[in-house]
Design a protein around this motif. Sequence first.
Motif: not given
Lengths: 113, 114
Positions: A33-37, A43-45, B103-107
């Motif tokens: 996975y790659w995420y942006r923060q 974290l945004e997928s 996978i989804y993350f909370g705030e």
Amino acid sequence: ELKVEQNPLFLSMQEGKNYTIYCNYSTTSDRLYWYRQDPGKSLESLFVLLSNGAVKQEGRLMASLDTKARLSTLHITAAVHDLSATYFCAVDDGGTSYGKLTFGQGTILTVHP
Amino acid sequence: DAGITQSPRHKVTETGTPVTLRCHQTENHRYMYWYRQDPGHGLRLIHYSYGVKDTDKGEVSDGYSVSRSKTEDFLLTLESATSSQTSVYFCAISPPQGDGNTIYFGEGSWLTVV
């Protein structure tokens, strides 16, 4: 033990330039996975890469996966200021409960005018 | 919006006090996770759950316990908070296995132990 390493950890780019972030991992996995923060945010997928040779593109970002080399890349094309953020790769350790992720340290990207 | 709510979002507590963080999901997903984020470490898995009353330890579980009495709620408890537990805590959920599911993350919950 699965280890994930990103490089570079800090990246300062000029607008309009291209660059690549690398993500190496230590054990076999076929889900990355790659995420942006953004600062202070969640974290945004960005991408989910599921198999060897997978390539996905969204706007100025393109991600690829080479499971044999245990390497994923995130390529940035013609960077713009809005891409400034921290980028994480994360590798799933497999098994039945996918979602047990091991993250890289993150790459802090700053795009300058 | 992945339908994940974390509470509290910010908390300052004293060393030695108990703290509980709550993660609530509206997606009815089976798998839920707690991660902590610290500078230079990315995110690290604390505990995870694969169903009601089914939980297991992650990489950095010492000093933490979890409970899941309902599908929608996953609680993370610091029995006696220490300064090393000052961190940002993220809850995550994963949909059923399937191509492309992320996978989804909370705030996030910002916890400071003084």
